[in-house]
Design a protein around this motif. Structure first.
Motif, PDB file in Angstrom:
ATOM      1  N   LYS A 221       0.987  -0.829   0.393  1.00  0.00           N
ATOM      2  CA  LYS A 221       0.222   0.066   0.024  1.00  0.00           C
ATOM      3  C   LYS A 221       0.680   0.928  -0.041  1.00  0.00           C
ATOM      4  N   ASP A 222       2.182   1.112   0.913  1.00  0.00           N
ATOM      5  CA  ASP A 222       2.823   2.441   0.781  1.00  0.00           C
ATOM      6  C   ASP A 222       3.777   2.714  -0.357  1.00  0.00           C
ATOM      7  N   ALA A 223       4.993   3.864   0.167  1.00  0.00           N
ATOM      8  CA  ALA A 223       6.006   4.167  -1.237  1.00  0.00           C
ATOM      9  C   ALA A 223       6.833   2.910  -0.820  1.00  0.00           C
ATOM     10  N   GLY A 224       6.636   2.199  -0.320  1.00  0.00           N
ATOM     11  CA  GLY A 224       8.053   1.207   0.809  1.00  0.00           C
ATOM     12  C   GLY A 224       8.620   2.628   2.155  1.00  0.00           C
ATOM     13  N   LEU A 225       9.535   1.824   2.926  1.00  0.00           N
ATOM     14  CA  LEU A 225       9.173   2.111   4.967  1.00  0.00           C
ATOM     15  C   LEU A 225      10.049   3.532   4.959  1.00  0.00           C
ATOM     16  N   ASN A 231       8.764  10.440   6.226  1.00  0.00           N
ATOM     17  CA  ASN A 231       9.446  10.756   5.107  1.00  0.00           C
ATOM     18  C   ASN A 231      10.030   9.742   4.003  1.00  0.00           C
ATOM     19  N   THR A 232       9.654   8.867   2.639  1.00  0.00           N
ATOM     20  CA  THR A 232      10.301   7.556   1.925  1.00  0.00           C
ATOM     21  C   THR A 232      11.153   6.993   2.379  1.00  0.00           C
ATOM     22  N   ILE A 233      12.384   6.251   2.448  1.00  0.00           N
ATOM     23  CA  ILE A 233      13.614   5.969   2.870  1.00  0.00           C
ATOM     24  C   ILE A 233      14.174   5.110   1.851  1.00  0.00           C
ATOM     25  N   GLN A 234      15.097   5.968   1.310  1.00  0.00           N
ATOM     26  CA  GLN A 234      15.332   5.830  -0.447  1.00  0.00           C
ATOM     27  C   GLN A 234      16.068   4.371  -0.182  1.00  0.00           C
ATOM     28  N   GLN A 235      16.914   4.023   0.662  1.00  0.00           N
ATOM     29  CA  GLN A 235      17.887   2.562   0.708  1.00  0.00           C
ATOM     30  C   GLN A 235      18.391   2.575   1.917  1.00  0.00           C
ATOM     31  N   ARG A 288      17.773   6.021 -13.027  1.00  0.00           N
ATOM     32  CA  ARG A 288      18.601   5.361 -11.651  1.00  0.00           C
ATOM     33  C   ARG A 288      18.185   5.743 -10.299  1.00  0.00           C
ATOM     34  N   GLU A 289      16.815   6.816 -10.300  1.00  0.00           N
ATOM     35  CA  GLU A 289      16.649   7.049  -8.752  1.00  0.00           C
ATOM     36  C   GLU A 289      16.028   6.200  -8.144  1.00  0.00           C
ATOM     37  N   GLY A 290      14.876   5.355  -8.417  1.00  0.00           N
ATOM     38  CA  GLY A 290      14.662   4.454  -8.304  1.00  0.00           C
ATOM     39  C   GLY A 290      13.333   5.426  -7.409  1.00  0.00           C
ATOM     40  N   LYS A 291      12.130   3.791  -7.531  1.00  0.00           N
ATOM     41  CA  LYS A 291      11.007   4.127  -6.668  1.00  0.00           C
ATOM     42  C   LYS A 291      11.041   3.275  -5.089  1.00  0.00           C
ATOM     43  N   GLY A 292      10.380   3.629  -4.456  1.00  0.00           N
ATOM     44  CA  GLY A 292      10.272   3.476  -2.971  1.00  0.00           C
ATOM     45  C   GLY A 292      11.574   2.926  -2.121  1.00  0.00           C
ATOM     46  N   THR A 293      11.730   1.686  -1.450  1.00  0.00           N
ATOM     47  CA  THR A 293      12.787   1.959  -0.798  1.00  0.00           C
ATOM     48  C   THR A 293      13.309   0.299  -1.483  1.00  0.00           C
ATOM     49  N   LEU A 294      14.897   0.565  -1.346  1.00  0.00           N
ATOM     50  CA  LEU A 294      15.765  -0.478  -1.661  1.00  0.00           C
ATOM     51  C   LEU A 294      16.366  -1.045  -0.641  1.00  0.00           C
TER      52      LEU A 294
END
Length: 446
Positions: A221-225, A231-235, A288-294
């Motif tokens: 449901k959410d765009a990552g952690l 704020n979304t944690i990118q990686q 390159r930036e991607g989406k969500g949490t890697l």
């Protein structure tokens, strides 16, 4: 010098034809890189009921047409709940797992069957005018998941709730090589013919591990952690995720645990995305930036010593800054002879930042050629490179770093540098000082 400063962009502006061609060319390295790779894509039962799921299916079809080998793993929690409610059957949970008795198992069978049929029908759309016209996707499902009972835990018998025992990875690989999409459900079968209700996270992570998948993509449901501020944690590395796992709850925790287990057992990357965000899957795979949490075993952006193979990438990074007069122009020949002095940060084959350490005396060394790609300013790349340079300088017993800059004096002051005079530079550097550039001089004691 180029400071590590934020750069703004209007992401809501629609692409014109020129921008579209530019984007398509930039995505071509990813198209080539992903062809023939195996991705496991997991989505919850909630995703199927979401208005954006049609777009998700279209994006899956596009990936298939580009030669990506896809294994889809679907959940059915809300569909099972709805079926149980219709049948007036009560279903209890213990430690986050459904207790599946004989009556509930019939509801599981009905719900899983409906969801599977729905997904297969959506992937079969090929009417003229649709984005999937001519796709002719073949979807294969079957008894690829061997399960075992979860058993009795703390006196609670989970009955027909089970765990993955084995994934028939060889059979799945053969089907993938024939360009089929393989569809796995949140159900498995025992050698004795029993059916077990499984968590979708268990099936997805075990499939990714068994298939040695290149990536596990988890759509929730959410765009990552997210962090404490929302704020979304990118990686995160697997170690970092383990350390902060207690911060997450509910779906976020289940997805994070699945990603962590997969990465720790050999899957290079896991990505947590939102099924409700249009294009999130494509943005993750083709930008390159991607989406969500890697989630990865090691840091995604690799800071390392430069090699001769990096010369072209460094020149490309430096050229815009040289054209603006921010940096002194360096020839390829000069850079090749000095490459051992450089450190770079690399992301997906792109040099996103660089810096160099030039020794002058036994006590002084120059921090030079600090540059960050315009698309990555506002990150911490500049600080990371500075820390690396300082570490190397200390190991070589230098007592002071100096830097010359014309545009970004404030950034170096923020990093602990202090303004000084040209006369305090090493004699060799004083003699080479360009009066026309009139660079400011800064020093930092190590």
């Amino acid at each position: 010098m180029s400071a590590d400063q934020p750069a703004s962009a209007d992401h809501n502006k629609p692409l014109n034809n020129s921008d579209y061609v530019k984007w398509f060319r930039h995505s071509s390295p990813y198209i080539n890189a992903h062809r023939g790779k195996t991705f496991v894509i997991m989505f919850e039962g909630d995703a199927i009921a979401d208005a954006n799921f049609t777009n998700v299916i279209q994006d899956i079809a596009l990936l298939n047409s580009l030669g990506v080998q896809l294994v889809l793993v679907h959940g059915a929690r809300p569909q099972i709940d709805a079926t149980l409610k219709t049948l007036s059957i009560r279903s209890d949970f213990f430690q986050g797992f459904r207790i599946t008795d004989g009556a509930a198992l019939n509801a599981v069978k009905a719900a899983v069957g409906m969801v599977k049929s729905d997904i297969e029908s959506r992937l079969s759309v090929g009417t003229p005018g649709s984005s999937m016209h001519g796709a002719r996707i073949r979807v294969v499902s079957g008894n690829f998941v061997t399960a075992k009972p979860k058993g009795v835990i703390n006196g609670v018998d989970f009955q027909h709730t089970g765990e993955v025992r084995r994934i028939e990875h060889q059979a799945i690989r053969e089907l993938l090589q024939q360009r089929n999409i393989v569809l796995l459900s949140c159900a498995g079968y025992s050698p004795s013919g029993e059916m077990f209700n499984l968590t979708v996270e268990d099936v997805a992570q075990q499939a990714a591990i068994s298939l040695r998948a290149d990536k596990l993509l988890i759509l929730g449901k959410d765009a990552g952690l997210t962090d404490a501020a929302g704020n979304t944690i990118q990686q995160l590395t697997s170690t970092q995720l383990q350390d902060c796992l207690h911060d997450f709850h509910g779906e976020a925790l289940y997805h994070a645990e699945a990603a962590l287990n997969a990465v720790r057992q050999g899957v290079p990357r896991a990505q947590l995305l939102s099924y409700a965000e249009d294009g999130a899957l494509l943005q993750e795979l083709f930008t390159r930036e991607g989406k969500g949490t890697l989630i990865s075993q090691e840091a995604y952006d690799q800071l390392r010593a430069a090699t001769i193979d990096d010369v072209g990438g460094i020149l490309q990074l430096l050229k815009p800054l040289e054209d603006q007069g921010i940096l002194v122009r360096r020839s390829r020949e000069l850079l090749e002879t000095e490459i051992q002095r450089f450190y770079v940060i690399e992301r997906d084959g792109l040099i996103t930042a660089c810096a160099a350490l030039y020794p002058y005396t036994d006590k002084q060394a120059e921090l030079a050629c600090v540059a960050v790609h315009s698309d990555y300013r506002g990150s911490n790349r500049g600080q990371r490179l500075l820390e690396q340079i300082e570490q190397q300088a200390r190991q070589r017993h230098y007592q002071q770093l100096f830097v010359l800059t014309t545009r970004t004096a404030h950034w170096f002051v923020e990093q602990g540098f202090v303004a000084g005079e040209v006369s305090a530079l090493p004699l060799e550097k004083q003699q080479a000082y360009n009066l026309q550039r009139n660079s400011k001089v800064f020093f930092k004691t190590l």
